[in-house]
Design a protein around this motif. Structure first.
Motif, short mmCIF file in Angstrom:
data_model
loop_
_atom_site.label_atom_id
_atom_site.label_comp_id
_atom_site.label_asym_id
_atom_site.label_seq_id
_atom_site.Cartn_x
_atom_site.Cartn_y
_atom_site.Cartn_z
N ARG A 54 14.39 30.45 47.97
CA ARG A 54 15.39 31.16 47.16
C ARG A 54 16.45 30.17 46.72
NH1 ARG A 54 16.20 33.26 52.31
NH2 ARG A 54 15.52 35.34 51.75
N LEU A 87 24.86 41.05 51.14
CA LEU A 87 24.44 40.32 49.95
C LEU A 87 25.13 40.87 48.70
CD1 LEU A 87 20.63 39.94 50.67
CD2 LEU A 87 22.31 38.09 50.55
N ALA A 88 25.27 42.18 48.63
CA ALA A 88 25.95 42.80 47.48
C ALA A 88 27.40 42.34 47.41
CB ALA A 88 25.87 44.31 47.57
N LEU A 145 18.13 42.48 44.09
CA LEU A 145 18.16 41.53 45.20
C LEU A 145 17.26 40.32 44.92
CD1 LEU A 145 18.17 44.01 48.21
CD2 LEU A 145 20.00 42.42 47.61
N THR A 173 18.89 38.16 42.12
CA THR A 173 20.04 37.35 42.55
C THR A 173 19.59 36.19 43.45
OG1 THR A 173 20.53 38.92 44.33
CG2 THR A 173 21.80 39.12 42.31
N GLU A 174 18.50 36.36 44.19
CA GLU A 174 17.96 35.24 44.97
C GLU A 174 17.46 34.14 44.03
OE1 GLU A 174 14.87 36.22 47.69
OE2 GLU A 174 16.21 37.28 49.05
N LYS A 207 17.49 48.50 43.25
CA LYS A 207 18.20 47.70 44.25
C LYS A 207 17.37 46.48 44.64
CE LYS A 207 17.58 48.64 48.35
NZ LYS A 207 17.34 49.24 49.64
N ASN A 208 16.09 46.69 44.92
CA ASN A 208 15.24 45.58 45.33
C ASN A 208 15.07 44.55 44.23
OD1 ASN A 208 15.00 46.84 47.76
ND2 ASN A 208 12.86 47.38 47.55
N GLU A 254 21.64 43.96 53.14
CA GLU A 254 21.71 44.25 51.70
C GLU A 254 23.16 44.44 51.26
OE1 GLU A 254 19.21 47.68 51.43
OE2 GLU A 254 17.37 46.49 51.47
N TRP A 311 11.08 36.91 55.20
CA TRP A 311 12.24 36.95 54.31
C TRP A 311 13.24 35.83 54.66
CZ3 TRP A 311 17.53 37.84 54.99
CH2 TRP A 311 18.25 38.02 53.81
N TYR A 365 24.46 45.08 37.67
CA TYR A 365 23.75 46.02 38.55
C TYR A 365 24.19 47.46 38.29
CZ TYR A 365 21.96 48.32 42.70
OH TYR A 365 21.32 49.19 43.55
N ARG A 409 27.82 38.95 45.69
CA ARG A 409 27.53 38.82 44.26
C ARG A 409 28.82 38.65 43.47
NH1 ARG A 409 23.08 43.40 44.44
NH2 ARG A 409 24.86 44.76 44.13
#
Length: 182
Positions: A68, A113-114, A154, A157-158, A150-151, A110, A63, A125, A117
């Motif tokens: 990305r 990252l949220a 993610l 957004t990447e 959620k995934n 996570e 990851w 979302y 955004r």
């Protein structure tokens, strides 16, 4: 919180606990909230005990280096200096209270990252998650996990950072996510 709500609303507030569950990994609870005897909403809460470790799990190493468009490699490097371990067994061991199995939790990453955004991405979302919980998950609650939404957000957004034109059309962005879900 009951007194605060009563003072704000100027009405009698009552909490009822229709559901509560404690497992090895989590404690979950739901409260039905009534105002002057009328149902207002249900609030839910999940708590999990996690332990911080000062390394990044090797299983999550790919990851770190995958291609990305967002966020930048520097941001990724800063948020992956530690991870967390949670006493959450696999689905195969879920009912075994004697299991000593643990998992890595990447919830902190996570959540970070949220926070990065855009406001529009957050709104997309919220709408997408509401659609999943209201229309899709009830189709087969045991087989449709809530983390799919959620995934998918993610990954999206990447691929499409906050400044991408995808987010210029909220309806179009929600439809994009729904198509990706299929």
């Amino acid at each position: 919180s009951k007194v605060l709500l009563e003072n704000i609303l100027g009405k009698k507030v009552e909490f009822r606990t229709p559901f509560g569950e404690i497992t090895k990994a989590t404690a979950a609870s739901e409260l039905d909230i009534f105002v002057d005897g009328d149902f207002l909403c249900t609030a839910s809460l999940d708590l999990a005990m996690m332990f911080e470790v000062k390394w990044w799990p090797s299983v999550a190493e790919p990851w770190l280096h995958r291609e990305r468009n967002w966020p930048s490699p520097d941001v990724i490097a800063n948020m992956t200096r530690q991870s967390y371990v949670i006493a959450k067994p696999s689905d195969d061991d879920k009912g075994n209270v004697h299991s000593t199995e643990v998992s890595y939790s990447l919830h902190a990453v996570e959540a970070e990252l949220a926070q990065l955004r855009s406001t529009t991405q957050q709104l997309v979302y919220l709408i997408f998650k509401a659609i999943i919980y209201h229309f899709i998950k009830p189709l087969n609650p045991d087989k449709i996990p809530s983390f799919w939404g959620k995934n998918l957000m993610l990954f999206t957004t990447e691929r499409y950072g906050p400044d991408d034109k995808l987010w210029g059309d909220i309806r179009g962005a929600v439809l994009h996510l729904l198509k990706e879900l299929l």
